[in-house]
Structures are given as structure tokens and as C-alpha cells.
Design an enzyme around this catalytic site. Structure first.
Site, short mmCIF file in Angstrom:
data_model
loop_
_atom_site.label_atom_id
_atom_site.label_comp_id
_atom_site.label_asym_id
_atom_site.label_seq_id
_atom_site.Cartn_x
_atom_site.Cartn_y
_atom_site.Cartn_z
N ARG A 48 0.83 -1.21 0.00
CA ARG A 48 0.00 0.00 0.00
C ARG A 48 0.86 1.26 0.00
O ARG A 48 0.54 2.25 -0.67
CB ARG A 48 -0.92 -0.01 1.22
CG ARG A 48 -1.88 1.18 1.33
CD ARG A 48 -2.87 0.94 2.46
NE ARG A 48 -3.86 2.00 2.55
CZ ARG A 48 -3.87 2.95 3.48
NH1 ARG A 48 -2.90 2.99 4.39
NH2 ARG A 48 -4.82 3.87 3.50
N HIS A 52 0.61 4.25 -2.64
CA HIS A 52 0.33 5.63 -2.23
C HIS A 52 1.47 6.57 -2.63
O HIS A 52 1.23 7.75 -2.87
CB HIS A 52 0.09 5.69 -0.72
CG HIS A 52 -1.30 5.29 -0.33
ND1 HIS A 52 -2.00 5.83 0.73
CD2 HIS A 52 -2.16 4.39 -0.89
CE1 HIS A 52 -3.19 5.29 0.82
NE2 HIS A 52 -3.31 4.40 -0.16
N VAL A 56 0.77 9.78 -5.94
CA VAL A 56 0.87 11.21 -5.64
C VAL A 56 2.17 11.74 -6.26
O VAL A 56 3.25 11.54 -5.72
CB VAL A 56 0.84 11.45 -4.12
CG1 VAL A 56 0.88 12.95 -3.83
CG2 VAL A 56 -0.41 10.83 -3.50
N ASP A 60 8.33 8.55 -6.25
CA ASP A 60 9.50 9.39 -5.95
C ASP A 60 9.87 9.40 -4.47
O ASP A 60 10.64 10.24 -4.02
CB ASP A 60 9.24 10.82 -6.42
CG ASP A 60 8.02 11.46 -5.75
OD1 ASP A 60 7.39 10.80 -4.88
OD2 ASP A 60 7.67 12.60 -6.10
N SER A 62 8.16 10.36 -2.04
CA SER A 62 7.65 11.53 -1.31
C SER A 62 6.78 11.12 -0.12
O SER A 62 6.72 11.84 0.88
CB SER A 62 6.87 12.45 -2.24
OG SER A 62 5.82 11.75 -2.89
N GLU A 74 2.94 14.04 2.98
CA GLU A 74 1.83 13.13 2.68
C GLU A 74 1.46 12.23 3.85
O GLU A 74 0.36 11.67 3.88
CB GLU A 74 2.21 12.25 1.47
CG GLU A 74 2.44 13.07 0.20
CD GLU A 74 3.11 12.27 -0.90
OE1 GLU A 74 2.94 11.04 -0.96
OE2 GLU A 74 3.84 12.88 -1.72
N ASN A 80 -3.69 8.71 4.60
CA ASN A 80 -2.51 8.11 5.21
C ASN A 80 -2.47 8.22 6.73
O ASN A 80 -1.85 7.39 7.40
CB ASN A 80 -1.24 8.76 4.65
CG ASN A 80 -1.01 8.42 3.19
OD1 ASN A 80 -1.36 7.34 2.72
ND2 ASN A 80 -0.41 9.36 2.46
N HIS A 179 -6.20 -5.99 -2.34
CA HIS A 179 -6.97 -6.10 -1.10
C HIS A 179 -7.22 -7.55 -0.71
O HIS A 179 -8.01 -7.81 0.20
CB HIS A 179 -8.29 -5.34 -1.22
CG HIS A 179 -8.12 -3.86 -1.16
ND1 HIS A 179 -9.12 -2.97 -1.48
CD2 HIS A 179 -7.06 -3.09 -0.80
CE1 HIS A 179 -8.67 -1.73 -1.34
NE2 HIS A 179 -7.42 -1.78 -0.93
N THR A 180 -6.56 -8.48 -1.36
CA THR A 180 -6.52 -9.85 -0.86
C THR A 180 -5.64 -9.93 0.40
O THR A 180 -5.70 -10.91 1.14
CB THR A 180 -5.98 -10.81 -1.93
OG1 THR A 180 -6.03 -12.15 -1.42
CG2 THR A 180 -4.54 -10.49 -2.32
N ASP A 232 -9.89 -9.52 3.23
CA ASP A 232 -10.23 -10.81 2.62
C ASP A 232 -10.23 -11.83 3.74
O ASP A 232 -9.18 -12.33 4.14
CB ASP A 232 -9.19 -11.16 1.54
CG ASP A 232 -9.27 -12.61 1.08
OD1 ASP A 232 -10.27 -13.28 1.39
OD2 ASP A 232 -8.32 -13.06 0.41
N THR A 235 -8.46 -15.67 3.11
CA THR A 235 -7.01 -15.91 3.18
C THR A 235 -6.32 -14.58 3.51
O THR A 235 -5.83 -13.89 2.63
CB THR A 235 -6.47 -16.47 1.85
OG1 THR A 235 -6.85 -15.59 0.78
CG2 THR A 235 -7.03 -17.86 1.56
N ASP A 240 -3.71 -14.11 -3.25
CA ASP A 240 -4.38 -15.01 -4.17
C ASP A 240 -5.56 -14.28 -4.82
O ASP A 240 -5.65 -13.06 -4.74
CB ASP A 240 -4.83 -16.28 -3.45
CG ASP A 240 -5.74 -16.00 -2.25
OD1 ASP A 240 -6.32 -14.89 -2.18
OD2 ASP A 240 -5.87 -16.89 -1.39
#
Length: 315
Positions: A48, A52, A56, A60, A62, A74, A80, A179-180, A232, A235, A240
Site C-alpha cells: 500500500r 500511495h 501522488v 519518488d 515523497s 503526505e 494516510n 486487497h486480498t 479478505d 485468506t 491469491d
């Protein structure tokens, strides 16, 4: 390699550090492995964090910058604040890399490699990471608030934010499948449980037994806002295609995830990926290559930070 699109920026190179820091991949792999051994949730957090970062103003580094008197970064943007994690893992890997290869490897590259290792260590696919990114000199709370997708947005808004970064509808569906892994805080989905869109009732698209279970985890009081539920439930720590199977049975946790079933084109892709896990892994890898090449700084742009949380200042 033929499965992957050509590099978006010719100055990035898969072999960028082969001569100057040949042990970089091993150092990142070891650092991520140690972090996951200490905290299994960290796999989702590192993936993630890379997402993220790239969304943005490009990949880089940031997102890693602390606030300074000159800018608000950020880390404390709404998407965040109190949720982005893994900063200390990247900083620790960076410290190891600096000891071996001082002032050579960017924080942005370390984060890109760490995201891949997190997925691989969660039984997910490999993808080639091109290297040679440089680190940004600044960061922006405002940009993060405006550019990052949120769980409360419509699918059209999310698609538009992806498109602004050169990502298409398939990338939306494929990268949402991340999002698994991981957890979400109750405040990100609580309105689906009690008073969906002012109806006084739960979201009718959310499976009734899941509603009952989640109401136990996230009671309708403010104190439960920061409690966690798995994205999820099938699992939790394995990469997966169960995410897509969940959407097919109305057990997607976030409103923005379940919304993929409300559009004929995205619903068709969800159905496809729920059936063919190998093809999902292939397409996820290809989308991650695209993600990792968004808005990179190369050449003499930016800098190579000594520490990921702060810009190098020369006097």
C-alpha cells in the site's frame, strides 16, 4: 519478460545497481522477510505504501518524507494519517543499504523493491522492477488528499484517478485485488453496517451474515473506528484471487471494492479473475510494472536521500 510492457522511461534499467550495489535485492528481501516475521500485516502495508507513493506525483519516495517547516507532507494526509505503515521498515532497509552502498540507492527504489518482496513472501507473483528512480525534494498533503482514491468514492471517480496516472480500467480491477492482503479500519466501511446512505439499514449489497459478524467487530460507536477487520476474510495473509471470489458472493469489505460488481465491464473482469488465478497473477504483475513507472525522477532530478524521512540539505 515479454509479458511486461516496455519501460515507460528509458532511463530506468533493470540492472541499474548491478555494479554499484550488487547485493541490493538480497538486502531488501532480507529486510522485508524480517519485518513480516515480526508483523504479518506488514506485507499489505508495504504494498500500500508503494501504491500511495506512486499515485501522488509519481514513484519518488515523497510519501516517506516527514513534515518540515517548509512543507506539510503526505504522511498526515487523510488517506494516510494513522493508517499508512511500514515507514520504519523502509528506513531500516535504507540504513543497511547505506552502510553497504552509501548515497547510491534511492528510497523510491527501495520501496518499489520492498513492495514486490512483500507480495512474493505472501505467495504472490514476481514482477521485474526497473531501477534508477531518484527521491523527491518535497511532498504535499494537498496533493495526497486530492490524488489518492478513497473507499468512499464512486467507481467513476476512482477510474478517473487511475486514468490521470496512465492506468486503465483493467488496472483498476487488477490493482484493487491487492486487497486480498491486509486489514481495514472500521471507519472505512462502518456506514455499510448501520445506516447506509441514510437508510437506517445496512448496505443491501453486503452479505447478511457478514453484516452480523462485522457489527460485532465494529459496534456503532466512535470508539470502534480504529478497530480492524480483514479485507479478505478467506485468506488474510496469502496473496491469491480470493478477493474476486468474495466480490462474487457480496462479501467485499469496502464499498469501493464491491462497486466493481455494479459495472458490467468490471464485473466481467472480476468473474474472470475469480475463475483463473494464474491469469490474475500475470495481469497483477503487469499492472505493477506500470504503477512503478509513474512519474519517476531520473538523471539529475531529485536526489538520493541519506535517510528516507528527510531531504539532504547542503550548506
Amino acid at each position: 519478460m515479454f509479458l511486461f510492457e516496455p519501460l515507460a522511461n528509458g532511463q530506468l534499467d533493470y540492472n541499474f545497481y548491478d555494479d554499484l550495489c550488487p547485493n541490493l535485492p538480497m538486502m531488501v528481501r532480507w529486510g522485508v522477510w524480517a519485518a513480516l516475521r515480526n508483523d504479518t500485516r506488514m506485507a499489505a502495508s508495504l504494498l500500500r505504501l508503494h501504491f500511495h507513493d506512486c499515485f501522488v506525483n509519481g514513484c519518488d519516495g515523497s510519501v516517506l518524507l516527514d513534515d518540515t517547516p517548509n512543507f506539510k507532507g503526505e504522511k498526515n494526509a487523510l488517506p494516510n494519517r494513522n493508517s499508512a505503515r511500514g515507514f520504519e521498515v523502509i528506513e531500516s532497509i535504507k540504513a543497511d543499504v547505506e552502510r553497504a552502498c552509501p548515497s547510491i540507492v534511492s528510497c523510491a527504489d527501495i520501496l518499489a523493491l520492498a513492495a514486490r518482496e512483500a507480495v512474493i513472501l505472501s505467495e504472490g507473483p514476481f514482477w521485474p522492477v526497473s531501477l534508477g528512480r531518484r527521491d523527491a525534494l518535497t511532498a504535499s498533503t494537498k496533493a495526497a488528499n486530492e490524488q489518492l482514491p478513497t473507499p468512499f468514492e464512486s467507481l467513476d471517480n476512482i477510474v478517473a484517478k487511475f486514468a490521470s496516472n496512465g492506468l486503465d480500467l483493467r488496472d483498476v480491477v487488477v490493482l484493487s485485488g491487492a486487497h486480498t492482503l491486509g486489514y481495514a479500519q472500521c471507519f472505512t466501511f462502518k456506514r455499510r453496517l448501520f445506516d447506509f446512505k441514510g437508510s437506517g439499514k445496512p448496505d443491501p449489497l453486503l452479505d447478511a451474515s457478514m453484516v452480523a459478524s462485522l457489527q460485532g467487530t465494529c459496534p456503532n460507536v466512535d470508539e470502534s473506528n480504529s478497530k480492524l477487520a480483514p479485507l479478505d476474510v478467506q485468506t488474510v495473509y496469502k496473496f491469491d484471487n480470493a478477493y474476486y471470489k468474495n466480490l462474487m458472493t457480496n462479501t467485499g469489505l469496502l464499498e469501493s471494492d464491491q462497486a466493481l460488481m455494479g459495472n458490467p465491464k468490471t464485473a466481467e473482469m472480476v468473474n474472470f479473475y475469480s475463475t483463473y488465478p494464474y491469469l490474475y497473477s500475470r495481469d497483477f504483475a503487469a499492472s505493477m510494472v506500470k504503477l512503478g513507472n509513474i512519474g519517476v525522477l531520473t538523471g539529475q532530478d531529485g536526489q538520493i536521500r541519506k535517510k528516507c524521512g528527510s531531504v539532504n540539505y547542503y550548506y
